[in-house]
Design a protein around this motif. Structure first.
Motif, PDB file in Angstrom:
ATOM      1  N   ASP A 214       0.844  -1.195   0.000  1.00 44.08           N
ATOM      2  CA  ASP A 214       0.000   0.000   0.000  1.00 44.08           C
ATOM      3  C   ASP A 214       0.885   1.254   0.000  1.00 44.08           C
ATOM      4  OD1 ASP A 214      -1.577   2.223   1.198  1.00 44.08           O
ATOM      5  OD2 ASP A 214      -3.127   0.696   1.429  1.00 44.08           O
ATOM      6  N   PRO A 215       0.589   2.224  -0.866  1.00 43.89           N
ATOM      7  CA  PRO A 215       1.401   3.457  -0.926  1.00 43.89           C
ATOM      8  C   PRO A 215       1.550   4.150   0.422  1.00 43.89           C
ATOM      9  CG  PRO A 215      -0.092   3.368  -2.798  1.00 43.89           C
ATOM     10  CD  PRO A 215      -0.469   2.229  -1.895  1.00 43.89           C
ATOM     11  N   ARG A 216       0.582   3.999   1.314  1.00 38.13           N
ATOM     12  CA  ARG A 216       0.680   4.623   2.635  1.00 38.13           C
ATOM     13  C   ARG A 216       1.858   4.083   3.430  1.00 38.13           C
ATOM     14  NH1 ARG A 216      -5.214   3.335   4.833  1.00 38.13           N
ATOM     15  NH2 ARG A 216      -4.787   1.492   3.545  1.00 38.13           N
ATOM     16  N   LEU A 217       2.284   2.831   3.099  1.00 31.31           N
ATOM     17  CA  LEU A 217       3.347   2.175   3.863  1.00 31.31           C
ATOM     18  C   LEU A 217       4.720   2.373   3.243  1.00 31.31           C
ATOM     19  CD1 LEU A 217       1.558  -1.245   4.544  1.00 31.31           C
ATOM     20  CD2 LEU A 217       1.449   0.858   5.893  1.00 31.31           C
ATOM     21  N   ARG A 218       4.760   2.727   1.966  1.00 33.76           N
ATOM     22  CA  ARG A 218       6.044   2.850   1.275  1.00 33.76           C
ATOM     23  C   ARG A 218       6.678   4.219   1.529  1.00 33.76           C
ATOM     24  NH1 ARG A 218       3.205   0.360  -3.280  1.00 33.76           N
ATOM     25  NH2 ARG A 218       3.374   2.295  -4.467  1.00 33.76           N
ATOM     26  N   GLU A 219       7.934   4.336   1.149  1.00 33.97           N
ATOM     27  CA  GLU A 219       8.676   5.574   1.344  1.00 33.97           C
ATOM     28  C   GLU A 219       7.882   6.766   0.801  1.00 33.97           C
ATOM     29  OE1 GLU A 219      13.054   7.537   0.331  1.00 33.97           O
ATOM     30  OE2 GLU A 219      12.609   5.458  -0.217  1.00 33.97           O
TER      31      GLU A 219
END
Length: 342
Positions: A214-219
Motif C-alpha cells: 500500500d502506498p501509505r506504507l512505502r517511502e
C-alpha cells in the motif's frame, strides 16, 4: 427479454447445476472483456456495447442473455441491457468490486483441477501439485506470473474491503506494535496504524507481494515512518517481535504448514504475545456456498481447507495458544483472539 429465474423443479435445477461451469465462464468472459465497466448508468444497445468492448454483437447478446438468468445484468423491454446490483460488482471502480475475485476463481489452472476433484476426495491428495509438478504457489510465481498477479489483486481487494471492519473490531490500545502476517499489500496494518497513531507496524509477506505494498506504507507514504516492510515466508520464519500478530485468511494450507506458521509466530512473540487469527468459516453463515466451494478448491490446490469454528479452535489449541475470545468481524469473517501462554 430475459430475467433471473425463480427456482425450477429438481430435474431442471440439477441440469442447471451440472452446467455451472458455463455460468463461471460467462462471468469470467464479462470480467475480461470489461462489459460492466463499459456499461454506464444508462441502458445500452448491444451494438453500442459491442463496439465499446470490441466484440461481435451477436455473441455478446448471447453472453448477456445467459448472465441475466442469474441476475447479472438485466435486459430492458426495448432490448437494451442495464446494470443490476450484481453486475456493478464486476466494475473495476465499484467500492465493493469483485472483478479480481471473479477472475481468480476462474483462472486457467482451475479448469484443469476441477475434473480431478473425485481423485482429491478419494485420496486427500493435492492434485494441483500432481498436475504441475510443483507446490502451488511455486507454480504460480514461476510458471504462471499472470495468474499470480490476479491472485495478489484479488487478495488485495478482499483485504481492502475488510480492513476497516478489522480495525473497528480490534482494541489494541494497550499495544505498542503489531505485525500483519501474510498481510498482502498491508491494508489491515495500515488501518490499524491509522486508528492508533502511536503504534508501530510490520507487514510480512512474500517478496513479490510486498514489492507492491500500500502506498501509505512505502517511502513517502503517510505511515512510512511507523512501519517496517519485511519480505519472508511465515512458514519458514517470523523474524519480528511485537505485542500483537494478525493472521488473516492464510491458515488454509495443509495442517503442517498451518502448524509451522503458528509455531513461528509464537516463538517470535514469546509469552503473553497476542495472536489474532481471522478467517471465514464453513459453519452455517451467509457465505456457505462460496466458502464450501473455496474449501474444495483448497483441497485440490494446497491440500488445505476452510475451517469450521471447531477445527480452527482445534488447530490453535494444538499449537499451544490460549483462546480468549471468538467474535464476528462481519457476517463473513470471525476473529479468534488468542494469547501465547507464559
Amino acid at each position: 427479454m430475459t430475467t433471473a429465474q425463480t427456482a425450477p423443479p429438481p430435474p431442471m435445477r440439477l441440469r442447471e447445476l451440472v452446467f455451472g461451469a458455463a455460468c463461471a465462464a460467462a462471468l469470467r468472459a464479462a470480467a475480461r472483456l470489461g462489459v460492466a465497466d463499459a456499461l454506464g448508468d444508462t441502458p445500452m444497445a448491444v451494438a453500442d456495447l459491442a463496439t465499446a468492448v470490441k466484440t461481435e454483437p451477436g455473441p455478446l447478446r448471447r453472453l448477456l442473455r445467459a448472465l441475466t438468468c442469474y441476475g447479472v445484468f438485466t435486459e430492458q423491454p426495448d432490448g437494451t441491457f442495464a446494470h443490476t446490483d450484481m453486475s456493478r460488482l464486476l466494475r473495476e471502480d465499484d467500492p465493493g468490486s469483485l472483478r479480481w475475485i471473479t477472475l481468480w476463481c476462474t483462472e486457467p489452472w482451475t479448469w484443469e483441477a476441477w475434473p480431478k476433484l473425485d481423485e482429491a476426495v478419494r485420496t486427500g491428495r493435492n492434485v494441483v501439485q500432481d498436475l504441475f509438478g510443483k507446490e502451488f504457489f511455486v507454480y504460480l510465481n514461476e510458471d504462471a506470473p499472470e495468474s499470480a498477479d490476479v491472485f495478489n489483486r484479488a487478495m488485495t481487494t478482499s483485504s481492502r474491503q475488510s480492513a476497516q471492519d478489522v480495525a473497528d473490531l480490534l482494541d489494541l490500545s494497550g499495544a505498542d506494535s503489531v505485525v500483519d502476517i501474510g498481510g498482502g499489500q498491508g491494508h489491515v496494518v495500515a488501518g490499524l496504524l491509522e486508528k492508533y497513531p502511536a503504534m508501530h507496524g510490520t507487514l510480512l509477506d512474500l517478496p513479490r507481494v510486498v514489492e507492491n505494498a500500500d502506498p501509505r506504507l512505502r517511502e513517502g507514504g503517510s505511515l512510512a515512518g511507523r512501519v517496517s516492510i519485511v519480505a519472508g515466508d511465515c512458514r519458514e520464519a517470523v523474524p519480528v517481535r511485537a505485542d500483537v500478530y494478525i493472521i488473516k485468511n492464510i491458515l488454509e494450507w495443509d495442517d503442517d504448514s498451518t502448524a509451522r506458521c503458528l509455531r513461528n509466530v509464537m516463538a517470535a512473540g514469546g509469552p503473553k504475545a497476542r495472536v489474532v487469527v481471522i478467517e471465514n468459516l464453513v459453519d452455517d453463515t451467509p457465505s456457505m456456498r462460496f466458502s464450501t466451494a473455496m474449501d474444495l478448491l483448497l483441497l485440490m490446490n494446497v491440500g488445505g481447507a476452510k475451517h469450521t469454528t471447531e477445527s480452527m479452535v482445534s488447530r490453535l489449541t494444538a499449537a499451544g495458544l490460549v483462546i480468549d475470545d471468538i467474535s464476528p468481524v462481519n457476517p463473513y469473517l470471525h476473529a479468534f483472539d488468542c494469547t501465547v501462554p507464559a
